[in-house]
Write a protein that holds these residues in place. Structure first.
Motif, PDB file in Angstrom:
ATOM      1  N   GLN A 114       0.831  -1.205   0.000  1.00 26.39           N
ATOM      2  CA  GLN A 114       0.000   0.000   0.000  1.00 26.39           C
ATOM      3  C   GLN A 114       0.864   1.253   0.000  1.00 26.39           C
ATOM      4  OE1 GLN A 114      -3.195   0.075  -0.340  1.00 26.39           O
ATOM      5  NE2 GLN A 114      -3.461   2.288  -0.125  1.00 26.39           N
ATOM      6  N   ALA A 115       1.986   1.192   0.723  1.00 28.71           N
ATOM      7  CA  ALA A 115       2.893   2.350   0.743  1.00 28.71           C
ATOM      8  C   ALA A 115       3.496   2.595  -0.636  1.00 28.71           C
ATOM      9  CB  ALA A 115       3.988   2.127   1.782  1.00 28.71           C
ATOM     10  N   LYS A 116       3.859   1.500  -1.351  1.00 26.22           N
ATOM     11  CA  LYS A 116       4.393   1.678  -2.703  1.00 26.22           C
ATOM     12  C   LYS A 116       3.344   2.267  -3.640  1.00 26.22           C
ATOM     13  CE  LYS A 116       7.835  -2.022  -2.398  1.00 26.22           C
ATOM     14  NZ  LYS A 116       8.285  -3.311  -2.970  1.00 26.22           N
ATOM     15  N   GLN A 117       2.110   1.850  -3.472  1.00 29.79           N
ATOM     16  CA  GLN A 117       1.050   2.404  -4.303  1.00 29.79           C
ATOM     17  C   GLN A 117       0.817   3.880  -3.979  1.00 29.79           C
ATOM     18  OE1 GLN A 117      -2.618   0.295  -3.962  1.00 29.79           O
ATOM     19  NE2 GLN A 117      -3.651   1.467  -5.550  1.00 29.79           N
ATOM     20  N   ASN A 118       0.880   4.228  -2.706  1.00 28.69           N
ATOM     21  CA  ASN A 118       0.737   5.637  -2.336  1.00 28.69           C
ATOM     22  C   ASN A 118       1.901   6.474  -2.858  1.00 28.69           C
ATOM     23  OD1 ASN A 118      -1.560   4.873  -1.023  1.00 28.69           O
ATOM     24  ND2 ASN A 118      -0.647   4.872   1.024  1.00 28.69           N
ATOM     25  N   LYS A 119       3.070   5.836  -2.953  1.00 28.35           N
ATOM     26  CA  LYS A 119       4.228   6.560  -3.476  1.00 28.35           C
ATOM     27  C   LYS A 119       4.038   6.919  -4.941  1.00 28.35           C
ATOM     28  CE  LYS A 119       9.257   6.333  -3.624  1.00 28.35           C
ATOM     29  NZ  LYS A 119      10.445   5.505  -3.314  1.00 28.35           N
ATOM     30  N   ARG A 120       3.371   6.002  -5.676  1.00 29.90           N
ATOM     31  CA  ARG A 120       3.092   6.311  -7.079  1.00 29.90           C
ATOM     32  C   ARG A 120       1.978   7.344  -7.211  1.00 29.90           C
ATOM     33  NH1 ARG A 120       3.774   0.593  -7.461  1.00 29.90           N
ATOM     34  NH2 ARG A 120       1.511   0.320  -7.338  1.00 29.90           N
ATOM     35  N   GLN A 121       1.058   7.369  -6.246  1.00 32.65           N
ATOM     36  CA  GLN A 121      -0.054   8.317  -6.283  1.00 32.65           C
ATOM     37  C   GLN A 121       0.215   9.440  -5.285  1.00 32.65           C
ATOM     38  OE1 GLN A 121      -3.512   5.996  -5.432  1.00 32.65           O
ATOM     39  NE2 GLN A 121      -3.344   4.743  -7.291  1.00 32.65           N
ATOM     40  N   ARG A 122       1.177  10.253  -5.579  1.00 31.90           N
ATOM     41  CA  ARG A 122       1.552  11.339  -4.678  1.00 31.90           C
ATOM     42  C   ARG A 122       0.510  12.455  -4.749  1.00 31.90           C
ATOM     43  NH1 ARG A 122       7.630  13.557  -4.512  1.00 31.90           N
ATOM     44  NH2 ARG A 122       7.829  11.427  -3.747  1.00 31.90           N
ATOM     45  N   ALA A 123       0.258  13.104  -3.617  1.00 32.73           N
ATOM     46  CA  ALA A 123      -0.718  14.192  -3.555  1.00 32.73           C
ATOM     47  C   ALA A 123      -0.254  15.361  -4.404  1.00 32.73           C
ATOM     48  CB  ALA A 123      -0.924  14.630  -2.114  1.00 32.73           C
ATOM     49  N   LEU A 124      -1.220  16.057  -4.987  1.00 32.72           N
ATOM     50  CA  LEU A 124      -0.907  17.179  -5.879  1.00 32.72           C
ATOM     51  C   LEU A 124      -0.899  18.512  -5.166  1.00 32.72           C
ATOM     52  CD1 LEU A 124      -3.059  16.120  -8.949  1.00 32.72           C
ATOM     53  CD2 LEU A 124      -0.646  15.658  -8.503  1.00 32.72           C
ATOM     54  N   CYS A 156       6.674  18.839   5.236  1.00 35.28           N
ATOM     55  CA  CYS A 156       6.781  17.956   4.077  1.00 35.28           C
ATOM     56  C   CYS A 156       5.439  17.650   3.423  1.00 35.28           C
ATOM     57  CB  CYS A 156       7.465  16.643   4.478  1.00 35.28           C
ATOM     58  SG  CYS A 156       6.516  15.661   5.654  1.00 35.28           S
ATOM     59  N   GLY A 157       4.306  17.884   4.114  1.00 35.54           N
ATOM     60  CA  GLY A 157       3.001  17.660   3.525  1.00 35.54           C
ATOM     61  C   GLY A 157       2.447  16.274   3.729  1.00 35.54           C
ATOM     62  N   SER A 158       3.057  15.420   4.563  1.00 35.93           N
ATOM     63  CA  SER A 158       2.556  14.076   4.790  1.00 35.93           C
ATOM     64  C   SER A 158       1.492  14.095   5.875  1.00 35.93           C
ATOM     65  CB  SER A 158       3.702  13.145   5.208  1.00 35.93           C
ATOM     66  OG  SER A 158       3.212  11.869   5.515  1.00 35.93           O
ATOM     67  N   LEU A 159       0.481  13.238   5.712  1.00 36.02           N
ATOM     68  CA  LEU A 159      -0.586  13.137   6.698  1.00 36.02           C
ATOM     69  C   LEU A 159      -0.256  12.184   7.839  1.00 36.02           C
ATOM     70  CD1 LEU A 159      -3.723  13.053   4.392  1.00 36.02           C
ATOM     71  CD2 LEU A 159      -3.132  14.851   6.019  1.00 36.02           C
ATOM     72  N   SER A 160       0.892  11.525   7.790  1.00 35.86           N
ATOM     73  CA  SER A 160       1.224  10.520   8.796  1.00 35.86           C
ATOM     74  C   SER A 160       1.731  11.121  10.086  1.00 35.86           C
ATOM     75  CB  SER A 160       2.278   9.549   8.244  1.00 35.86           C
ATOM     76  OG  SER A 160       1.836   8.994   7.026  1.00 35.86           O
ATOM     77  N   HIS A 161       2.173  12.353  10.071  1.00 39.32           N
ATOM     78  CA  HIS A 161       2.741  12.965  11.265  1.00 39.32           C
ATOM     79  C   HIS A 161       2.528  14.464  11.204  1.00 39.32           C
ATOM     80  CE1 HIS A 161       5.918  12.844   8.153  1.00 39.32           C
ATOM     81  NE2 HIS A 161       6.163  14.084   8.570  1.00 39.32           N
ATOM     82  N   THR A 162       2.897  15.137  12.274  1.00 42.47           N
ATOM     83  CA  THR A 162       2.799  16.591  12.356  1.00 42.47           C
ATOM     84  C   THR A 162       4.162  17.215  12.112  1.00 42.47           C
ATOM     85  OG1 THR A 162       3.156  16.526  14.746  1.00 42.47           O
ATOM     86  CG2 THR A 162       0.862  16.434  13.967  1.00 42.47           C
ATOM     87  N   GLU A 163       4.181  18.527  12.088  1.00 46.51           N
ATOM     88  CA  GLU A 163       5.449  19.230  11.849  1.00 46.51           C
ATOM     89  C   GLU A 163       6.441  18.986  12.976  1.00 46.51           C
ATOM     90  OE1 GLU A 163       6.994  23.795  10.813  1.00 46.51           O
ATOM     91  OE2 GLU A 163       4.932  23.411  11.488  1.00 46.51           O
ATOM     92  N   LYS A 164       5.955  18.780  14.191  1.00 47.23           N
ATOM     93  CA  LYS A 164       6.832  18.550  15.330  1.00 47.23           C
ATOM     94  C   LYS A 164       7.555  17.214  15.231  1.00 47.23           C
ATOM     95  CE  LYS A 164       6.756  18.278  20.382  1.00 47.23           C
ATOM     96  NZ  LYS A 164       5.890  18.333  21.588  1.00 47.23           N
ATOM     97  N   ASP A 165       6.886  16.198  14.680  1.00 44.06           N
ATOM     98  CA  ASP A 165       7.460  14.851  14.571  1.00 44.06           C
ATOM     99  C   ASP A 165       8.055  14.570  13.199  1.00 44.06           C
ATOM    100  OD1 ASP A 165       6.519  14.445  17.132  1.00 44.06           O
ATOM    101  OD2 ASP A 165       4.587  13.676  16.430  1.00 44.06           O
ATOM    102  N   CYS A 166       8.226  15.575  12.346  1.00 41.83           N
ATOM    103  CA  CYS A 166       8.742  15.361  11.000  1.00 41.83           C
ATOM    104  C   CYS A 166      10.230  15.042  11.058  1.00 41.83           C
ATOM    105  CB  CYS A 166       8.498  16.605  10.136  1.00 41.83           C
ATOM    106  SG  CYS A 166       8.971  16.362   8.398  1.00 41.83           S
ATOM    107  N   LEU A 167      10.629  14.011  10.329  1.00 36.78           N
ATOM    108  CA  LEU A 167      12.027  13.582  10.312  1.00 36.78           C
ATOM    109  C   LEU A 167      12.791  14.094   9.104  1.00 36.78           C
ATOM    110  CD1 LEU A 167      11.642   9.871  11.477  1.00 36.78           C
ATOM    111  CD2 LEU A 167      12.183  11.887  12.840  1.00 36.78           C
ATOM    112  N   GLU A 168      12.122  14.769   8.182  1.00 35.47           N
ATOM    113  CA  GLU A 168      12.825  15.325   7.038  1.00 35.47           C
ATOM    114  C   GLU A 168      13.541  16.615   7.429  1.00 35.47           C
ATOM    115  OE1 GLU A 168      10.714  15.827   3.484  1.00 35.47           O
ATOM    116  OE2 GLU A 168       9.939  13.769   3.383  1.00 35.47           O
ATOM    117  N   ARG A 169      14.470  17.005   6.568  1.00 33.91           N
ATOM    118  CA  ARG A 169      15.217  18.216   6.834  1.00 33.91           C
ATOM    119  C   ARG A 169      14.273  19.425   6.782  1.00 33.91           C
ATOM    120  NH1 ARG A 169      19.857  20.086   2.765  1.00 33.91           N
ATOM    121  NH2 ARG A 169      17.995  20.518   1.537  1.00 33.91           N
ATOM    122  N   PRO A 170      14.340  20.317   7.757  1.00 36.84           N
ATOM    123  CA  PRO A 170      13.436  21.477   7.753  1.00 36.84           C
ATOM    124  C   PRO A 170      13.638  22.328   6.504  1.00 36.84           C
ATOM    125  CG  PRO A 170      14.483  21.223   9.901  1.00 36.84           C
ATOM    126  CD  PRO A 170      15.170  20.277   8.970  1.00 36.84           C
TER     127      PRO A 170
END
Length: 498
Positions: free
Chosen positions: A95-105, A115-129
């Motif tokens: 399901q994650a691979k399918q979501n990767k192909r269907q990225r939000a616009l 980063c725009g992901s619905l899985s976490h909030t800005e406080k818990d984001c692990l990507e580079r700010p």
């Protein structure tokens, strides 16, 4: 004052409430005794009459309505096995691979602002700010994928093996891909080094042939073309060139000769049996540890005292010295530790400690996997450390000098000797009463500076009323002022008196 009719109504309500409580208590006792059917909740499930009140009774802060769900937890009849839990995780990965192909616009409400992901909030984001101008909520571009998180408890209770499976969700294909990438990088680097070595050897051979050709031409000019040695030299040079060309052609372009085994080096060690019972026969060198010659005296016979060095019959080792009272120069055997603490054993121990420390700092150095790399890394580290120590000593010697060295002339003779015959006697307050007087200590600040035709230095006088420093000659508290002498002091005194 409370009216009589209100008192009567209050007493009636109190008595009715008491009667209701007594009735509920009797009903609860009857249900616990089994003489009355248990209570049923809104969904038709029976409520255990032995549950405490804080479970069955709805708290006041939840308001009026149905009961709480504590007693509705039914007994688990199905346990998730190891394979079922792994299958759920694999479905989530697909399901994650399918979501990767269907990225939000665009940016979605409630998503991470970074980063725009619905899985976490800005406080818990692990990507580079991201910068404020390039954030996901600002631009709506480069939206990250949503992480698919699997809650296995919602599908059932985990079995014993599934709960303790440390490799759940392990992606073998991804691991193999990482290993192949690492191997490809190492192989590409190895081929590059081999190619550079071959190019270096080819250039060296070319330079040698060119030097021989020039020497041969010079010799022909000096001795003449009739000399027969020149022809012999030509023959030998042609032979050497042909040999070098054949050697060059015989090299493998991709370093395959590192992995090829020669037939003459293949030996069937399994077909022969040694006298000691091992494989290899007499042609194989015996490498069994702690074996001795039959004519030598055994270790355990060197000292028959039971309290002497311990001998382990299983490993045939005796670590301590069985004869510690003898002179080491006369001792025939000083224990196994004597061998471990000398020669290359000490160097091997240093290399092992260096590899451990390097691995703790994040470097990929392993003594058993790559012993040559670990040894070269340790020697390089020791060389760099020795060079830094020498540079530090040289810098200190250049600045302060070295006793008895070449920079001895730059030192004070009294400092070079380190002691004198002069005797100094001090008082309790530090004044010298006997011996040469100690000169004043020099300061890093400028001394005896009299700016603005003043006859005293700045800070030689302090005004207690203004709490400021000044000049003693004119009592001026302005540092940039000119000296006014006695007239200035009189003016200051008159102003203080007024």
């Amino acid at each position: 004052f409370t009216p009589f009719w209100r008192q009567i109504s209050t007493m009636a309500s109190a008595s009715s409430t008491m009667a209701e409580r007594n009735k509920k208590r009797k009903i609860a006792e009857a249900r616990q005794a089994g003489t009355l059917a248990p209570e049923v909740d809104d969904e038709g499930r029976m409520v255990n009459p032995h549950n405490p009140e804080y479970i069955t009774k709805r708290p006041w802060y939840l308001g009026e309505g149905g009961g709480i769900k504590h007693h509705q937890k039914q007994k688990v009849t199905h346990f998730l096995s190891l394979n079922e839990a792994e299958e759920l995780v694999q479905d989530a990965r697909r399901q994650a691979k399918q979501n990767k192909r269907q990225r939000a616009l665009g940016f979605r409400k409630g998503a991470c602002r970074n980063c725009g992901s619905l899985s976490h909030t800005e406080k818990d984001c692990l990507e580079r700010p991201r910068a404020a101008k390039s954030a996901a909520w600002k631009t709506g571009l480069d939206i990250a994928n949503d992480d698919v998180q699997v809650d296995l408890e919602t599908h059932g209770k985990l079995a014993y093996d599934a709960k303790r499976d440390s490799y759940r969700g392990f992606d073998v294909e991804h691991h193999q891909k990482l290993l192949r990438m690492k191997y490809d990088r190492l192989e590409a680097e190895r081929r590059r080094v081999r190619q550079e070595e071959r190019e270096t050897k080819r250039r060296e051979r070319q330079e040698r042939k060119e030097a021989k050709r020039l020497a041969r031409e010079l010799k022909q000019k000096e001795e003449g073309p009739e000399n027969g040695k020149a022809a012999e030299d030509d023959d030998t040079d042609s032979d050497s060139e042909s040999d070098s060309d054949s050697d060059d052609d015989g090299e493998k372009s991709d370093g395959e000769e590192d992995y090829l085994a020669k037939d003459d080096q293949q030996k069937d060690f399994q077909g022969r049996v040694a006298r000691q019972g091992g494989l290899g026969g007499a042609q194989m060198a015996t490498t069994v540890r702690n074996l001795r010659l039959r004519e030598d005296k055994a270790k355990y016979l060197l000292n028959l005292d039971p309290n002497s060095a311990y001998y382990d019959p299983k490993s045939r080792s005796m670590r301590e010295n069985p004869l510690p009272h003898l002179d080491p120069a006369q001792a025939v055997y000083a224990g196994d530790n004597f061998i471990r603490y000398q020669g290359d054993a000490v160097e091997l121990a240093k290399t092992q400690v260096f590899a451990w420390n390097a691995e703790a700092r994040g470097n990929e150095i392993h003594l058993q996997a790559a012993p040559s790399q670990a040894e070269m890394a340790r020697k390089h580290h020791e060389g760099q450390k020795k060079k830094l120590d020498e540079d530090r000593k040289k810098a200190i010697a250049d600045k302060y000098g070295v006793a008895g060295g070449a920079t001895m002339h730059s030192l004070d003779p009294r400092l070079a000797l380190g002691q004198t015959e002069q005797m100094l006697k001090y008082t309790a307050d530090g004044r010298v009463v006997k011996g040469p007087q100690v000169g004043p200590v020099s300061s890093k600040y400028e001394e005896d500076v009299f700016p603005g035709n003043h006859s005293s230095v700045w800070g030689s006088w302090y005004d207690t009323k203004l709490q400021r420093w000044g000049y003693r000659c004119c009592h001026s508290t302005n540092r940039q002022s000119y000296c006014t002498g006695k007239a200035g002091r009189a003016a200051v005194a008159a102003s203080e008196a007024a």
